[in-house]
Design a protein around this motif. Structure first.
Motif, short mmCIF file in Angstrom:
data_model
loop_
_atom_site.label_atom_id
_atom_site.label_comp_id
_atom_site.label_asym_id
_atom_site.label_seq_id
_atom_site.Cartn_x
_atom_site.Cartn_y
_atom_site.Cartn_z
N LEU A 1 -16.48 22.12 31.19
CA LEU A 1 -15.99 20.98 30.40
C LEU A 1 -17.03 19.88 30.59
N THR A 2 -17.88 19.72 29.58
CA THR A 2 -18.97 18.75 29.70
C THR A 2 -18.82 17.73 28.58
N PHE A 3 -18.75 16.47 28.98
CA PHE A 3 -18.61 15.41 27.98
C PHE A 3 -19.68 14.35 28.19
N SER A 4 -20.29 13.93 27.11
CA SER A 4 -21.09 12.70 27.19
C SER A 4 -20.96 11.99 25.85
N ALA A 5 -21.01 10.66 25.91
CA ALA A 5 -20.81 9.87 24.69
C ALA A 5 -21.87 10.20 23.65
N THR A 6 -23.07 10.56 24.11
CA THR A 6 -24.14 10.82 23.13
C THR A 6 -24.15 12.26 22.64
N HIS A 7 -23.75 13.20 23.48
CA HIS A 7 -23.83 14.61 23.06
C HIS A 7 -22.51 15.21 22.62
N LEU B 1 -17.03 37.47 22.12
CA LEU B 1 -16.21 36.62 22.99
C LEU B 1 -16.42 35.16 22.60
N LEU B 2 -15.32 34.43 22.45
CA LEU B 2 -15.44 32.98 22.22
C LEU B 2 -15.83 32.34 23.55
N VAL B 3 -17.00 31.71 23.59
CA VAL B 3 -17.48 31.13 24.84
C VAL B 3 -17.02 29.68 24.97
N ALA B 4 -17.21 28.90 23.91
CA ALA B 4 -16.89 27.47 24.00
C ALA B 4 -16.59 26.92 22.62
N ILE B 5 -15.92 25.77 22.63
CA ILE B 5 -15.70 25.01 21.41
C ILE B 5 -16.53 23.74 21.58
N VAL B 6 -17.33 23.44 20.59
CA VAL B 6 -18.29 22.35 20.71
C VAL B 6 -17.92 21.25 19.72
N PHE B 7 -17.90 20.01 20.22
CA PHE B 7 -17.47 18.86 19.42
C PHE B 7 -18.62 17.89 19.25
N PRO B 8 -18.83 17.37 18.04
CA PRO B 8 -19.84 16.34 17.87
C PRO B 8 -19.40 15.06 18.58
N PRO B 9 -20.35 14.15 18.88
CA PRO B 9 -19.96 12.90 19.55
C PRO B 9 -18.95 12.13 18.72
N SER B 10 -18.09 11.40 19.42
CA SER B 10 -17.12 10.56 18.73
C SER B 10 -17.73 9.17 18.60
N LEU B 11 -17.72 8.62 17.40
CA LEU B 11 -18.44 7.38 17.13
C LEU B 11 -17.55 6.16 17.30
N SER B 12 -18.19 5.01 17.52
CA SER B 12 -17.44 3.75 17.58
C SER B 12 -16.62 3.58 16.31
N HIS B 13 -15.52 2.90 16.42
CA HIS B 13 -14.62 2.64 15.28
C HIS B 13 -14.11 3.94 14.66
N SER B 14 -14.01 4.99 15.48
CA SER B 14 -13.36 6.21 14.98
C SER B 14 -12.10 6.44 15.82
N GLY B 15 -11.17 7.13 15.22
CA GLY B 15 -9.93 7.43 15.93
C GLY B 15 -9.31 8.68 15.36
N SER B 16 -8.46 9.32 16.14
CA SER B 16 -7.84 10.56 15.66
C SER B 16 -6.46 10.71 16.25
N LYS C 1 -9.51 1.21 15.59
CA LYS C 1 -9.76 -0.24 15.72
C LYS C 1 -9.97 -0.65 17.18
N VAL C 2 -9.46 0.15 18.11
CA VAL C 2 -9.65 -0.22 19.51
C VAL C 2 -10.72 0.63 20.21
N PHE C 3 -11.21 1.67 19.51
CA PHE C 3 -12.17 2.56 20.18
C PHE C 3 -13.60 2.11 19.91
N ILE C 4 -14.24 1.60 20.93
CA ILE C 4 -15.66 1.26 20.86
C ILE C 4 -16.37 2.20 21.83
N ASN C 5 -17.23 3.01 21.29
CA ASN C 5 -17.91 4.00 22.12
C ASN C 5 -19.04 3.34 22.92
N HIS C 6 -19.05 3.57 24.23
CA HIS C 6 -20.14 3.00 25.03
C HIS C 6 -21.07 4.10 25.50
#
Lengths: 294, 157
Positions: free
Chosen positions: A61-67, A165-180, A289-294
């Motif tokens: 489980l690897t997360f970074s704001a840029t990747h 075999l499904l190895v991983a699910i990969v997500f694009p970075p989440s941008l500022s002013h985005s929400g889900s 409106k409250v999500f600002i990505n740093h």
């Protein structure tokens, strides 16, 4: 339960070789919350069960704001919703991971397993579609990627071929002013299967009043979870208001081709698509409106 | 028949080895091989929670875990709660709050409650109902269970 063999490979190569060369039918065990029930009840059969939890890539489980996010296929749901940064960046995924089954199920069940079980009503799949996630699939021949909305092909079926075999699910970075957000309609508060499930994501402009783009995933109203492409694309450039979200809901209803069952008639489910699309878009916009990505 | 496998786990604090077939669930192993019959078989398909045990500290349904998957794991069952004939606080509170009738679901509720109170020492009613949603009881109507969990949270504070 019928007899079967068991293997717990500790590397991706070993897992791939086992899946490729096993005689008879092979089933993959990640969290086991679907496959063990299906084997016990004779809905699926296995000569060999391959437990993939010890393969390091599947527990990553690897997360970074840029990747963005890389979610190993056997990471259990609780690791998703207990991760403090994912709560803001991938809210729809977190909503879905929190609502699958009960707490005991979430301790074991994985997002990857939910995808591979390929139920039309799977909770995480509309959220994955909203997040524009894709699947990384390995086999002895190499790796390939498939967009989540292309992964399921029919109830309980998907694009995985023998040896894959499904190895991983990969997500694009989440941008500022985005929400889900992901929500499902069920008659109970918990522990039920979605009558309709909707995941929505919006990207707003810096002032928060206009939609730059949106993605809507809809579950339980067709043989596979669907990307509501027309409704999503229509929202680009529109004001982020309840009125436009309601109109997107009307457009999304066009992709619904539900069955009628004890949970609801086809007409009821189609109506609910409009309601749930509007609700999740509203919630996603509030979060944006409250999500600002740093 | 698939070959039996030797599995090493820590069960209720003791290093334990057992033999099992791959198709046997952890619940079957606990009850039939290790004679720890506290965990109950209700639905055997993941809905009722009567077989809840803690696996590496997390509540799981032992009917949906294969015995072979317990290799290297730490398992806690309801038998781990009482010590030297003294009930654990959570058991005492269930008893005093009449949070049980037939008792089939009780070991599962107790183990899920133990995990709940470790995660939320002061749970709200919503926390309790949400986290115990995978445990079904056909006798109590749940209210007494919720109140007993609240009483336990207060008692151990």
């Amino acid at each position: 339960m019928k007899d079967f063999g068991y293997a717990a490979p500790e590397s991706l190569g070993e897992a791939s070789r086992l899946l490729q060369h096993a005689a008879g039918s092979v089933k993959i065990l990640a969290g086991g919350t679907d496959i063990i029930v299906q084997l016990r009840e004779g809905m699926r059969e296995a000569d060999l069960v391959v437990d993939v939890k010890k393969v390091p890539e599947l527990q990553e489980l690897t997360f970074s704001a840029t990747h963005g996010l890389r979610l190993g296929a056997s990471v259990p749901c609780h690791r998703v919703y207990e991760h403090p940064q994912l709560v803001a960046a991938y809210s729809a995924l977190v909503d879905a991971s929190k609502i699958i089954g009960g707490w005991q199920i979430q301790s074991r069940a994985s997002v990857g397993g939910n995808l591979c079980n390929s139920s039309p009503a799977a909770d995480t799949i509309p959220a994955l579609i909203a997040h524009h996630a894709w699947c990384e699939i390995a086999s002895p021949r190499g790796k390939r990627t498939v967009a989540v909305e292309q992964f399921c092909t029919a109830p309980g079926k998907n694009v995985l071929q023998k040896g894959e075999l499904l190895v991983a699910i990969v997500f694009p970075p989440s941008l500022s002013h985005s929400g889900s957000a992901y929500e499902r309609f069920i008659p109970r508060n918990e522990m039920d299967i979605a009558v309709v499930g909707v995941g929505s994501r919006v990207q707003l402009n810096a002032t928060g009043d206009t939609i730059e783009f949106a993605r809507i995933g809809v579950g339980a109203v067709a043989p596979t979870p669907k990307y509501a492409q027309e409704a999503s694309e229509w929202l680009a450039g529109k004001p982020a208001t309840e009125e436009f979200f309601a109109q997107a809901g009307e457009l999304a209803k066009k992709i619904a081709s539900p069955i009628s069952d004890m949970r609801g008639t086809a007409e009821y489910r189609t109506h609910l698509v409009g309601v749930m699309v509007k609700r999740t878009l509203l919630k996603a916009a509030e979060r944006a409106k409250v999500f600002i990505n740093h | 028949m698939a070959k039996k496998t030797v599995v090493s786990s820590t069960i209720n604090g003791s290093s334990t080895e057992f033999l099992c077939e791959p198709r046997q669930s952890l619940l079957e192993v606990l009850r039939d091989t290790l004679h720890l019959t506290g965990s109950k078989e209700g639905c055997n398909n993941g809905n009722c929670g009567a077989c809840t045990v803690l696996m590496d500290g997390k509540p799981v349904l032992s009917c949906l875990v294969l015995g072979v998957e317990a290799e290297g794991a730490k398992i806690e069952t309801v038998e781990s709660l009482a010590k030297n004939g003294q009930l654990a606080p959570v058991q005492q509170c269930f008893l005093e709050g009449a949070a049980l009738q037939c008792g089939i679901c009780t070991p599962g509720f107790l183990m899920a409650t133990k995990a709940l109170l470790e995660k939320f020492p002061q749970p709200t009613e919503h926390d309790i109902r949400f986290h115990l949603a995978n445990n079904l009881c056909r006798c109590t109507g749940y209210d007494k269970i919720v109140k007993s969990v609240q009483a336990c949270a207060t008692a151990v504070r």
